[in-house]
Scaffold this active site. Structure first.
Site, PDB file in Angstrom:
ATOM      1  N   CYS A 129       0.887  -1.232  -0.022  1.00  0.00           N
ATOM      2  CA  CYS A 129      -0.144  -0.099  -0.001  1.00  0.00           C
ATOM      3  C   CYS A 129       0.953   1.387   0.041  1.00  0.00           C
ATOM      4  O   CYS A 129       0.341   2.216  -0.314  1.00  0.00           O
ATOM      5  CB  CYS A 129      -0.797  -0.138   1.285  1.00  0.00           C
ATOM      6  SG  CYS A 129      -1.913  -1.466   1.582  1.00  0.00           S
TER       7      CYS A 129
ATOM      8  N   HIS B 269      -3.309   7.859   5.618  1.00  0.00           N
ATOM      9  CA  HIS B 269      -3.620   6.767   4.965  1.00  0.00           C
ATOM     10  C   HIS B 269      -5.119   6.108   5.481  1.00  0.00           C
ATOM     11  O   HIS B 269      -5.628   5.797   4.508  1.00  0.00           O
ATOM     12  CB  HIS B 269      -2.555   5.683   5.771  1.00  0.00           C
ATOM     13  CG  HIS B 269      -2.533   4.378   4.956  1.00  0.00           C
ATOM     14  ND1 HIS B 269      -2.248   4.316   3.750  1.00  0.00           N
ATOM     15  CD2 HIS B 269      -2.645   3.055   5.327  1.00  0.00           C
ATOM     16  CE1 HIS B 269      -2.149   3.066   2.997  1.00  0.00           C
ATOM     17  NE2 HIS B 269      -2.171   2.248   4.335  1.00  0.00           N
TER      18      HIS B 269
ATOM     19  N   GLU C 289      -2.344   5.063  13.608  1.00  0.00           N
ATOM     20  CA  GLU C 289      -2.122   6.103  12.753  1.00  0.00           C
ATOM     21  C   GLU C 289      -2.406   7.534  13.762  1.00  0.00           C
ATOM     22  O   GLU C 289      -1.547   8.406  13.666  1.00  0.00           O
ATOM     23  CB  GLU C 289      -2.940   6.361  11.668  1.00  0.00           C
ATOM     24  CG  GLU C 289      -2.348   7.457  10.473  1.00  0.00           C
ATOM     25  CD  GLU C 289      -3.055   7.207   9.101  1.00  0.00           C
ATOM     26  OE1 GLU C 289      -2.464   7.820   8.242  1.00  0.00           O
ATOM     27  OE2 GLU C 289      -3.840   6.347   9.044  1.00  0.00           O
TER      28      GLU C 289
ATOM     29  N   LYS D  60     -10.068   7.806   1.403  1.00  0.00           N
ATOM     30  CA  LYS D  60     -10.554   6.395   0.913  1.00  0.00           C
ATOM     31  C   LYS D  60     -11.929   5.863   1.094  1.00  0.00           C
ATOM     32  O   LYS D  60     -12.406   5.133   0.370  1.00  0.00           O
ATOM     33  CB  LYS D  60      -9.621   5.542   1.775  1.00  0.00           C
ATOM     34  CG  LYS D  60      -8.141   5.518   1.132  1.00  0.00           C
ATOM     35  CD  LYS D  60      -7.564   4.120   2.032  1.00  0.00           C
ATOM     36  CE  LYS D  60      -6.074   4.170   1.700  1.00  0.00           C
ATOM     37  NZ  LYS D  60      -5.137   5.264   2.058  1.00  0.00           N
TER      38      LYS D  60
ATOM     39  N   HIS E 282      -9.516   1.890  -1.214  1.00  0.00           N
ATOM     40  CA  HIS E 282      -8.133   1.545  -1.015  1.00  0.00           C
ATOM     41  C   HIS E 282      -7.617   1.253  -2.583  1.00  0.00           C
ATOM     42  O   HIS E 282      -7.799  -0.012  -2.624  1.00  0.00           O
ATOM     43  CB  HIS E 282      -8.018   0.623  -0.069  1.00  0.00           C
ATOM     44  CG  HIS E 282      -6.678   0.526   0.609  1.00  0.00           C
ATOM     45  ND1 HIS E 282      -5.426   1.129  -0.227  1.00  0.00           N
ATOM     46  CD2 HIS E 282      -5.999   0.263   1.587  1.00  0.00           C
ATOM     47  CE1 HIS E 282      -4.308   1.083   0.362  1.00  0.00           C
ATOM     48  NE2 HIS E 282      -4.452   0.202   1.518  1.00  0.00           N
TER      49      HIS E 282
ATOM     50  N   PHE F 260       1.620  -3.276   3.944  1.00  0.00           N
ATOM     51  CA  PHE F 260       1.972  -4.616   4.338  1.00  0.00           C
ATOM     52  C   PHE F 260       3.403  -4.794   4.336  1.00  0.00           C
ATOM     53  O   PHE F 260       4.119  -4.313   3.442  1.00  0.00           O
ATOM     54  CB  PHE F 260       1.068  -5.653   3.667  1.00  0.00           C
ATOM     55  CG  PHE F 260      -0.068  -5.818   3.908  1.00  0.00           C
ATOM     56  CD1 PHE F 260      -0.999  -5.124   5.051  1.00  0.00           C
ATOM     57  CD2 PHE F 260      -1.012  -6.733   3.124  1.00  0.00           C
ATOM     58  CE1 PHE F 260      -2.134  -5.110   5.314  1.00  0.00           C
ATOM     59  CE2 PHE F 260      -2.504  -6.810   3.333  1.00  0.00           C
ATOM     60  CZ  PHE F 260      -2.907  -6.036   4.494  1.00  0.00           C
TER      61      PHE F 260
END
Length: 413
Positions: free
Chosen positions: A164, A304, A315, A336, A341, A400
């Site tokens: 990502c 994010h 976050e 998002k 995403h 990830f």
């Protein structure tokens, strides 16, 4: 030696909420969601039946049908966004500048659609049925390869694969390439097309996706107490990065200056973020250090903000640690909820949203944020855009594998 400055002169996007930056931006401001029921394959048996698909994309508007047949969908998206970005920058690539014009386009997953279809062919027809284009259509670096072929750009060429965070890392590496005098122009960003049975099925198996199938537009709820996972999106975002004097000499319109890039690793877990947020905090601090800024000088953060439980809580904690008391004044939003995403394209698309915020002095909202998580208690600009004078903004991506990236942009002095 004078430090080379890097500016953004073009932005191209194909997304579930717009096929250019103006459509995309208007959709963000009006709270329009691109999430709906998946209609590309039967979803019976899938816990998740929703995604943010591109509905009106016609590849022949950007490249020939013959070329498109030799490209996976993620490559088609990349080529389309690159063509739009080059036009937005009014950039001509020719024999005079092609060796100093490079391409750095990411994909987190690559040609998964091609992989699936060719596997079915192999099972049915054996090795003789496999297309000779199978491998070059599937590999993640082919977006960068095909964009360079389409544009005739012969400079540095690469592909970053960091899940990502891929799009943000690609832009960061392209930024460094120009600063290090290896190129004058870089076509940079990310592309993804993972709304396939295996793509959706794999994330379902991880229990990462929202299962709010009964209300698709409101399924992705970053920072909300009722969030239950992310919604898969697709598309591409491409930016034209250019050495400032090069851009000024040719009379280019400068949208913003890219001034900081931070990269780090959690070194913690293959999919879960570090619960202490040390890696993400390091990426923020590295970007601030390169930009020569203090945390309180950041006006807006495009988070994010995936809508997953751990990501949004951690976050938030990271922002509080890095920005300290300024975290209460910082305007933050995740886009998002509108476009889903977009994995390897997310960082590029979200940087475009960040630049548009600077241009218009408007913070796009975090849609579907109606019941804030008590642990996510910062100003996430819920549901309505906010007019605010903005000078400097940051966008972060967390992937990830523990990959983290942060990019800082500002209005040109």
């Amino acid at each position: 030696m004078r430090q080379r400055r890097v500016v953004i002169t073009g932005m191209g996007i194909v997304s579930p909420i717009g096929l250019n930056k103006e459509e995309f931006w208007n959709s963000l401001l009006t709270g329009r969601s691109g999430v709906g029921e998946i209609d590309r394959f039967p979803t019976e048996g899938f816990p998740t039946k929703i995604a943010a698909q591109l509905k009106d994309f016609q590849v022949v508007d950007y490249i020939s049908r013959k070329d498109a047949r030799r490209m996976d969908l993620f490559v088609q998206y990349a080529c389309a966004a690159a063509r739009i970005a080059v036009e937005d920058a009014a950039l001509t690539i020719n024999d005079n500048n092609r060796t100093r014009t490079g391409v750095w386009v990411a994909s987190g997953i690559g040609g998964i659609g091609t992989l699936e279809s060719q596997h079915h062919t192999f099972i049915k027809k054996g090795v003789a049925g496999i297309s000779p284009f199978f491998i070059p259509m599937m590999i993640p670096n082919m977006a960068a390869g095909q964009v360079s072929i389409m544009l005739g750009a012969m400079g540095p060429n690469g592909c970053t694969v960091t899940a990502c965070a891929s799009g943000s890392h690609s832009i960061g590496e392209a930024f460094q390439t120009i600063r290090n005098n290896k190129a004058d122009v870089m076509v940079a960003g990310g592309a993804e097309a993972s709304i396939t049975p295996l793509g959706i099925g794999g994330f379902c198996a991880m229990k990462a996706l929202s299962t709010a199938n009964d209300d698709p537009p409101r399924a992705c709820k970053p920072f909300d107490s009722k969030r239950d996972g992310f919604v898969m999106g697709e598309g591409a975002g491409i930016l034209i990065l250019e050495e400032m004097e090069h851009a000024l000499k040719r009379g280019a319109t400068i949208h913003a200056e890219l001034i900081g890039y931070g990269s780090s690793a959690d070194a913690c877990h293959m999919v879960q973020p570090d619960p202490d947020g040390k890696g993400a905090a390091l990426a923020f601090r590295n970007a601030l250090a390169q930009a020569g800024l203090q945390p309180q000088e950041i006006d807006y953060m495009n988070a994010h903000g995936t809508g997953t439980s751990l990501n949004d809580q951690i976050e938030t904690a990271v922002v509080k640690e890095v920005f300290a008391s300024h975290s209460r004044n910082l305007l933050i939003s995740s886009t998002k909820g509108a476009h889903g995403h977009m994995l390897g394209a997310a960082g590029a698309v979200e940087l475009i949203a960040t630049v548009m915020a600077l241009i218009h002095n408007i913070v796009p909202p975090t849609i579907n944020l109606n019941d804030p998580d008590p642990l996510c208690d910062l100003d996430y600009v819920p549901n309505q855009p906010r007019q605010q004078e903005l000078r400097v903004a940051i966008s972060d991506s967390l992937g990830f594998g523990g990959h983290n990236a942060a990019l800082i942009v500002r209005k040109l002095d």
